[in-house]
Design an enzyme around this catalytic site. Structure first.
Site, mmCIF file in Angstrom:
data_model
loop_
_atom_site.group_PDB
_atom_site.id
_atom_site.type_symbol
_atom_site.label_atom_id
_atom_site.label_comp_id
_atom_site.label_asym_id
_atom_site.label_seq_id
_atom_site.Cartn_x
_atom_site.Cartn_y
_atom_site.Cartn_z
ATOM 1 N N GLY B 45 7.174 -25.241 20.449
ATOM 2 C CA GLY B 45 8.560 -25.665 20.296
ATOM 3 C C GLY B 45 9.261 -26.007 21.598
ATOM 4 N N CYS B 254 8.334 -40.079 -10.129
ATOM 5 C CA CYS B 254 7.910 -41.377 -9.587
ATOM 6 C C CYS B 254 7.581 -42.296 -10.757
ATOM 7 C CB CYS B 254 6.689 -41.200 -8.694
ATOM 8 S SG CYS B 254 5.902 -42.772 -8.261
ATOM 9 N N CYS B 257 3.466 -43.235 -10.471
ATOM 10 C CA CYS B 257 2.413 -42.246 -10.723
ATOM 11 C C CYS B 257 2.916 -41.032 -11.506
ATOM 12 C CB CYS B 257 1.779 -41.801 -9.405
ATOM 13 S SG CYS B 257 2.822 -40.682 -8.452
ATOM 14 N N CYS B 279 7.253 -42.879 -5.161
ATOM 15 C CA CYS B 279 6.828 -42.014 -4.062
ATOM 16 C C CYS B 279 6.992 -42.732 -2.733
ATOM 17 C CB CYS B 279 5.345 -41.658 -4.203
ATOM 18 S SG CYS B 279 4.971 -40.558 -5.553
ATOM 19 N N CYS B 285 0.639 -41.558 -3.877
ATOM 20 C CA CYS B 285 0.941 -42.259 -5.122
ATOM 21 C C CYS B 285 -0.305 -42.989 -5.631
ATOM 22 C CB CYS B 285 2.074 -43.252 -4.863
ATOM 23 S SG CYS B 285 2.881 -43.863 -6.339
#
Lengths: 392, 295
Positions: B45, B254, B257, B279, B285
């Site tokens: 970080g 979606c 899909c 998606c 997808c």
């Protein structure tokens, strides 16, 4: 239906084709050669070399041609190429007193040893479009070039011989105007630090603060001319800094020396054409060492006077903290100036906004809808409360 | 990855781009970048300054990610690039072409096949595995930048572990809007120490970073910073006990899909503003669709 993001590969190839066509322009007109760009658009080439941090006229001219005259794009091409080159050392400091002066003026003295040399300047041209340049003309016959001495101003009681004598007295070196103030002890002196350390290199090391003057000057030398010009201008209009005088501007060819460790003595590896500007600013001497003058310094590849002058003004403005002056403008803020001066960084980040952002935008869209729903809900609840109160 | 000898050999074998080293950058520059990466992995970080180079693409186009990818790439890597979750957006195409040109590496659009996944603004929906590296393109690495413009100041705040201004900002959001009004680039606390910008991911993706088996590297070219999340590291989205972090959810699936667990893009399909939800992760997808078709 789901075609919006497909076909990227083909679209890119076609865009490149169209770009090449646009660059070439009307096919019936002869193609511009890199030699023509280098020779006839030389100030564009100078700017690209300066901000591209690479002294190579041919490559800079190629970049200008390839970028269709977009100078920031040309700088980018040169920078990207430069990043692939190895760095094998650091030259000795360029000795600008030994410059073969093509132009040299001082605004602080009517005349200076070595003389004032106007050189090729736009300064006193009348900006009238010259229609004769519309036509192709015969090349001037050899030997018709304007001699440098012709542009030399005849100073009071001066003649060329006297100037030559003075130059001889200085062993062929053209003395710096500010050196006369130094001799008188009127200039703020900048001591060379112990062991004279090699300056930092921003193209290899990231910027850190406080940056130090050497790194600051490197940053300014690579900086966008327009950005420096605006900052310099702002400092003149009251957003920081004191009134500067142009002590000296000089431009000309300077030899560059390099000291190979294995040889032990310096060798000249080439020469560069430089524009140098030194400004003189009054300083009240709040540090207790008495009133004196301070220096702002600008240096640029090629003929690049606007850049060198702007750089000198901004350099001086950035010395405010060091000299204990009140900070009143952006030009005096080291982080503000150094982080935003690079046009390749700036142009990239500003223009990246045209890349797709629809995922983030979708997130914002959902958030704004949710916040509005919350707000509408609260308003509706308030409304009900009021009506109930009235009913009661 | 991180195999210089392989990269040297590959430079000759693959041919790459004439006049350029394998994966474009010279080996000395790669070493500088790898050192920064190692430091970043060691201090999760923390933003490590590095000598970022001008790349042949503009800053803002992913030069940080490109340099990180170039520094870790070996000849046997399989490279995937997504932008907004999609392999087909123009800049993803351009970066993929770049590495296939300068490194001759195999490229893929399948998340599972890739050893290096360079991304802008998304983390793939398919869970990542050990041995994979995700390389994020980062525009502004400093999570405190909008609260404090000075870099000298923000570095000091990180050093002192002083994140009060961030918590105040989140609190003020709640006071003003009733919730934390940050939908992307939502700040996280890494390994309990450094507050970090996850790059402009929608906050939907934040939980995927926590205890992720893959190595996550972040490159900010223009800002000249690299940071990292090593595998299996704690990544916590900042929140309050009474206002816990939550992610975006759609009440739709979606429309291609049928996925209900993925991040959805909203596409306007006609003049009257009809919306299509699909998606954002095109590989996810397509894989779901293929699986459906094969049944």
């Amino acid at each position: 239906m789901y075609v919006a993001v497909k076909g990227g590969e083909k679209a890119i190839a076609n865009a490149h084709g169209l770009l090449a066509e646009k660059r070439r322009g009307e096919p019936a007109v002869p193609e511009l050669s890199v030699e023509q760009v280098a020779g006839q658009l030389s100030l564009a080439v100078d700017r690209v070399m300066s901000e591209g941090s690479l002294y190579d006229r041919d490559l800079a001219a190629l970049a200008v041609k390839q970028a269709r005259g977009d100078l920031v794009e040309a700088v980018f091409l040169l920078r990207a190429y430069r990043a692939t080159l190895p760095r094998f050392g650091c030259s000795l400091p360029a000795d600008t007193e030994s410059m073969l002066v093509e132009r040299r003026i001082s605004a602080t003295y009517k005349d200076v040893p070595g003389g004032q040399v106007l050189g090729p300047t736009f300064d006193y041209t009348h900006r009238l479009l010259d229609g004769t340049l519309l036509e192709r003309r015969e090349e001037p016959a050899a030997g018709q070039t304007v001699g440098q001495t012709v542009c030399q101003t005849a100073g009071a009681g001066h003649n060329e011989n006297e100037d030559q004598e003075i130059l001889n007295a200085f062993h062929g070196r053209c003395p710096k105007v500010l050196s006369f103030l130094e001799q008188e002890g009127l200039m703020h002196t900048e001591a060379v630090p112990d062991h004279d350390p090699e300056p930092g290199d921003l193209s290899r090391q990231p910027l850190a603060f406080p940056a130090g003057r050497a790194v600051r000057l490197q940053n300014l030398a690579r900086a966008d001319e327009g950005f420096l010009l605006a900052l310099a201008y702002s400092s003149q209009r009251g957003f920081g800094s004191t009134h500067p005088f142009v002590g000296e501007i000089r431009m000309g060819e300077v030899d560059l020396d390099f000291l190979p460790e294995e040889l032990g003595f310096p060798i000249t590896i080439g020469s560069v054409f430089l524009t140098e500007c030194e400004t003189v600013n009054k300083f009240s001497g709040s540090d207790g060492q008495g009133a004196r003058f301070t220096r702002g310094y600008g240096l640029s590849f090629g003929e690049n006077e606007r850049k060198a002058m702007s750089m000198a003004l901004v350099d001086r403005a950035l010395r405010a903290a060091e000299l204990g002056e009140e900070l009143r403008g952006p030009a005096q803020n080291e982080e503000f100036v150094l982080y935003h001066s690079d046009n390749i960084e700036a142009s990239g980040f500003v223009q990246h906004l045209k890349l797709p952002h629809y995922v983030d935008f979708q997130a914002e869209l959902e958030l704004v809808r949710a916040l509005r729903r919350g707000c509408d809900g609260a308003r509706a609840a308030d409304g009900n409360g009021e009506s109930e109160a009235r009913n009661a | 990855m991180l195999k210089p000898e392989a990269s040297q050999a590959a430079a000759e074998a693959a041919g790459g781009l004439k006049g350029y080293n394998f994966a474009y950058l010279d080996e000395r520059t790669k070493r500088i970048i790898r050192r920064a990466i190692l430091k970043a992995v060691a201090v999760p970080g923390y933003q490590v300054p590095f000598g970022s180079r001008e790349m042949p693409m503009p800053y803002g186009w992913g030069t940080g990610g490109i340099q990180v990818s170039a520094a870790i790439m070996g000849a046997d890597d399989v490279f995937k690039v997504i932008d907004q979750g999609s392999d087909d957006t123009t800049n993803a195409v351009s970066i993929r072409q770049f590495f296939s040109k300068v490194a001759g590496v195999k490229t893929t659009t399948h998340t599972g096949e890739a050893s290096i996944i360079q991304t802008r603004h998304r983390i793939p929906e398919q869970p990542l595995r050990e041995g994979q590296v995700v390389v994020y393109q980062v525009p502004i690495p400093e999570p405190l930048r909008w609260l404090e413009p000075s870099e000298a100041e923000t570095r000091t705040l990180h050093a002192l572990d002083e994140y009060g201004i961030m918590h105040v900002k989140l609190y003020e959001d709640i006071a003003g809007h009733g919730e934390i009004a940050t939908s992307y680039d939502y700040p996280v606390l890494v390994n309990g120490r450094y507050v970090m910008s996850p790059s402009p991911l929608p906050k939907f993706d934040n939980p995927k970073m926590d205890q992720c088996p893959a190595l996550q590297l972040f490159g900010a070219g223009r800002e000249k910073r690299i940071y990292a999340i090593p595998p299996y590291t704690s990544v916590k989205s900042l929140d309050f006990e009474d206002y816990p972090f939550h992610v975006q959810r759609w009440d739709k699936a979606c429309e291609i899909c049928g996925a209900t667990d993925s991040y959805l893009d909203e596409i306007i399909t006609d003049d009257s503003g009809t919306r299509l939800y699909v998606c954002s992760d095109t590989d996810y997808c397509a894989a779901r669709l293929a699986a459906k078709d094969s049944i």
